[in-house]
Design a protein around this motif. Sequence first.
Motif, mmCIF file in Angstrom:
data_model
loop_
_atom_site.group_PDB
_atom_site.id
_atom_site.type_symbol
_atom_site.label_atom_id
_atom_site.label_comp_id
_atom_site.label_asym_id
_atom_site.label_seq_id
_atom_site.Cartn_x
_atom_site.Cartn_y
_atom_site.Cartn_z
ATOM 1 N N CYS A 44 34.007 31.743 11.508
ATOM 2 C CA CYS A 44 34.322 31.349 10.128
ATOM 3 C C CYS A 44 34.176 29.676 10.040
ATOM 4 O O CYS A 44 34.620 29.232 9.127
ATOM 5 C CB CYS A 44 35.833 31.347 9.983
ATOM 6 S SG CYS A 44 36.296 33.195 9.977
ATOM 7 N N GLY A 45 33.220 29.368 10.915
ATOM 8 C CA GLY A 45 32.898 27.729 10.869
ATOM 9 C C GLY A 45 33.922 26.868 10.877
ATOM 10 O O GLY A 45 33.652 25.807 10.560
ATOM 11 N N ARG A 46 34.981 27.197 11.675
ATOM 12 C CA ARG A 46 36.022 26.327 12.122
ATOM 13 C C ARG A 46 35.546 25.259 13.184
ATOM 14 O O ARG A 46 36.519 24.272 13.089
ATOM 15 C CB ARG A 46 37.287 26.877 12.326
ATOM 16 C CG ARG A 46 38.275 27.234 10.925
ATOM 17 C CD ARG A 46 37.446 27.758 9.829
ATOM 18 N NE ARG A 46 38.347 28.233 8.648
ATOM 19 C CZ ARG A 46 37.860 28.557 7.650
ATOM 20 N NH1 ARG A 46 36.479 28.753 7.476
ATOM 21 N NH2 ARG A 46 38.851 28.803 6.550
ATOM 22 N N VAL A 47 34.892 25.773 14.002
ATOM 23 C CA VAL A 47 34.586 24.888 15.137
ATOM 24 C C VAL A 47 32.876 25.250 15.361
ATOM 25 O O VAL A 47 32.354 26.308 14.639
ATOM 26 C CB VAL A 47 35.123 25.177 16.421
ATOM 27 C CG1 VAL A 47 36.622 24.491 16.478
ATOM 28 C CG2 VAL A 47 35.071 26.712 16.906
ATOM 29 N N THR A 48 32.227 24.225 16.141
ATOM 30 C CA THR A 48 31.143 24.472 16.343
ATOM 31 C C THR A 48 30.730 24.810 17.986
ATOM 32 O O THR A 48 31.843 24.465 18.578
ATOM 33 C CB THR A 48 30.132 23.347 16.433
ATOM 34 O OG1 THR A 48 30.620 22.108 16.592
ATOM 35 C CG2 THR A 48 29.813 23.015 14.771
ATOM 36 N N ALA A 49 30.007 25.475 18.507
ATOM 37 C CA ALA A 49 29.949 26.035 19.885
ATOM 38 C C ALA A 49 30.000 24.891 20.752
ATOM 39 O O ALA A 49 30.689 25.103 21.860
ATOM 40 C CB ALA A 49 28.628 26.846 19.991
ATOM 41 N N ASP A 50 29.512 23.844 20.655
ATOM 42 C CA ASP A 50 29.681 22.677 21.642
ATOM 43 C C ASP A 50 31.227 22.251 22.096
ATOM 44 O O ASP A 50 31.604 21.927 22.948
ATOM 45 C CB ASP A 50 28.904 21.562 21.080
ATOM 46 C CG ASP A 50 29.317 20.869 19.782
ATOM 47 O OD1 ASP A 50 29.394 21.754 18.974
ATOM 48 O OD2 ASP A 50 29.394 19.682 19.771
ATOM 49 N N VAL A 51 32.043 22.650 20.618
ATOM 50 C CA VAL A 51 33.447 22.049 20.745
ATOM 51 C C VAL A 51 34.134 23.166 21.804
ATOM 52 O O VAL A 51 35.130 22.730 22.372
ATOM 53 C CB VAL A 51 34.147 22.133 19.442
ATOM 54 C CG1 VAL A 51 35.520 21.863 19.536
ATOM 55 C CG2 VAL A 51 33.407 20.749 18.647
ATOM 56 N N VAL A 52 33.733 24.433 21.822
ATOM 57 C CA VAL A 52 34.638 25.361 22.465
ATOM 58 C C VAL A 52 33.883 25.621 23.602
ATOM 59 O O VAL A 52 33.651 27.125 23.940
ATOM 60 C CB VAL A 52 35.025 26.550 21.547
ATOM 61 C CG1 VAL A 52 36.197 25.906 20.710
ATOM 62 C CG2 VAL A 52 33.885 27.236 20.584
ATOM 63 N N ALA A 53 32.635 25.252 23.998
ATOM 64 C CA ALA A 53 31.909 25.609 25.260
ATOM 65 C C ALA A 53 32.571 26.054 26.520
ATOM 66 O O ALA A 53 31.915 27.001 27.015
ATOM 67 C CB ALA A 53 30.744 24.358 25.626
ATOM 68 N N ASP A 54 33.604 25.647 26.892
ATOM 69 C CA ASP A 54 34.502 26.006 27.919
ATOM 70 C C ASP A 54 35.072 27.375 27.551
ATOM 71 O O ASP A 54 35.653 28.071 28.642
ATOM 72 C CB ASP A 54 35.577 24.922 28.042
ATOM 73 C CG ASP A 54 36.524 24.909 27.195
ATOM 74 O OD1 ASP A 54 35.996 24.973 25.909
ATOM 75 O OD2 ASP A 54 37.696 24.539 27.529
ATOM 76 N N ARG A 55 35.156 27.856 26.361
ATOM 77 C CA ARG A 55 35.531 29.134 26.134
ATOM 78 C C ARG A 55 34.684 30.115 25.865
ATOM 79 O O ARG A 55 34.879 31.339 25.535
ATOM 80 C CB ARG A 55 36.401 29.177 24.995
ATOM 81 C CG ARG A 55 37.720 27.991 25.132
ATOM 82 C CD ARG A 55 38.792 28.085 23.907
ATOM 83 N NE ARG A 55 39.431 29.036 23.741
ATOM 84 C CZ ARG A 55 40.631 29.232 22.952
ATOM 85 N NH1 ARG A 55 40.945 28.293 22.357
ATOM 86 N NH2 ARG A 55 41.306 30.332 23.047
ATOM 87 N N ILE A 56 33.321 30.045 26.081
ATOM 88 C CA ILE A 56 32.259 30.978 25.962
ATOM 89 C C ILE A 56 31.495 31.022 27.400
ATOM 90 O O ILE A 56 31.082 29.988 27.904
ATOM 91 C CB ILE A 56 31.143 30.441 24.694
ATOM 92 C CG1 ILE A 56 31.977 30.187 23.554
ATOM 93 C CG2 ILE A 56 30.023 31.510 24.662
ATOM 94 C CD1 ILE A 56 31.379 29.361 22.723
ATOM 95 N N LYS A 57 31.371 32.448 27.657
ATOM 96 C CA LYS A 57 30.441 32.505 29.002
ATOM 97 C C LYS A 57 29.165 33.200 28.443
ATOM 98 O O LYS A 57 29.111 34.154 27.696
ATOM 99 C CB LYS A 57 31.139 33.408 30.032
ATOM 100 C CG LYS A 57 30.281 33.879 31.222
ATOM 101 C CD LYS A 57 31.117 34.832 31.939
ATOM 102 C CE LYS A 57 30.129 35.369 33.127
ATOM 103 N NZ LYS A 57 30.802 36.235 34.265
ATOM 104 N N ALA A 58 28.004 32.407 28.596
ATOM 105 C CA ALA A 58 26.854 33.136 28.119
ATOM 106 C C ALA A 58 25.979 33.500 29.265
ATOM 107 O O ALA A 58 25.594 32.525 30.238
ATOM 108 C CB ALA A 58 26.277 31.927 27.147
ATOM 109 N N GLU A 59 25.207 34.606 29.085
ATOM 110 C CA GLU A 59 24.206 34.646 30.272
ATOM 111 C C GLU A 59 22.847 35.428 29.487
ATOM 112 O O GLU A 59 22.990 35.937 28.455
ATOM 113 C CB GLU A 59 24.569 35.814 31.055
ATOM 114 C CG GLU A 59 25.927 35.552 31.918
ATOM 115 C CD GLU A 59 26.393 36.787 32.425
ATOM 116 O OE1 GLU A 59 25.955 37.996 32.284
ATOM 117 O OE2 GLU A 59 27.315 36.635 33.561
#
Length: 274
Positions: A242-257
């Motif tokens: 919904c465009g409330r944050v960008t991925a860099d702001v919540v990077a610690d909450r995303i696990k990417a492989e």
Amino acid sequence: MSLHPTLQPYADAWTHSIEAISELVLPLVEGEWNRRTPCPGWSVRDVVSHVIGMDCEMLGDPRPIHTLPRDLFHVTNEYQRYTEMQVDVRRHHTAPEMTSELEYTIIRRNRQLRNESRDPGTKVRGPFGSEQTLEEAMRYRAFDLWVHEQDLRTALGRPGNLDSPGAHIARDELLAALPDVVAKDAGAPPGSAVVFDVHGPIEFLRTVRVDAEGRGSIDGAPSLGPAVSLTLDWETYVRLACGRVTADVVADRIKAEGDPELTAAILLSFAVTR
């Protein structure tokens, strides 16, 4: 006749969210209406103004005749200008004026829903004078309202309702946009698959598959060799989509492989609301 069964879930979700919003803002003192929300450029007052304005449009009220200021940095396209009209016209309303208009709008919309007997396919007014079906209008209204309820909860420090009826409608709306995000916007290569594993109050695993022509589709079956796999919690998924944050702001909450370039492209294209 009464509300068509197809429309009942949207009416229920709207009712749940609007009652929650009313409960959140009714006790606010004047200064709290100016708190910033995660919705770009909007305060608590602005979000509630939008809620009132959109429901007034669902009621068939005429849109306000109003000239927007030229210095609204968050208004960058015609859709945003259209939406901002209902907000800016109420920007100097007091707390009692806001709560009174909200409560009156809720009463009117409840009456409208109780008496609604039209077919889901009935054409109704949409943005910019366009037409949409009644079902589309009610579905998007339930989705939009729940997202703005979450904006208010974040601004006021009152988390909750992440698994409410509106949350399930939001999940379906956001998932419907994923194939275009992956295949069209992020440019995932033909024959690839991207897996989204979401946990929390609402949990799901979905795979977006890109066919030989570059078209995306979505299903609930896992992929054995995805190009990218993203694991994140439901709240973070919503805030990103919904465009409330960008991925860099919540990077610690995303696990990417997987492919880092495709991962970055997907996260950059993740926001699907206007």
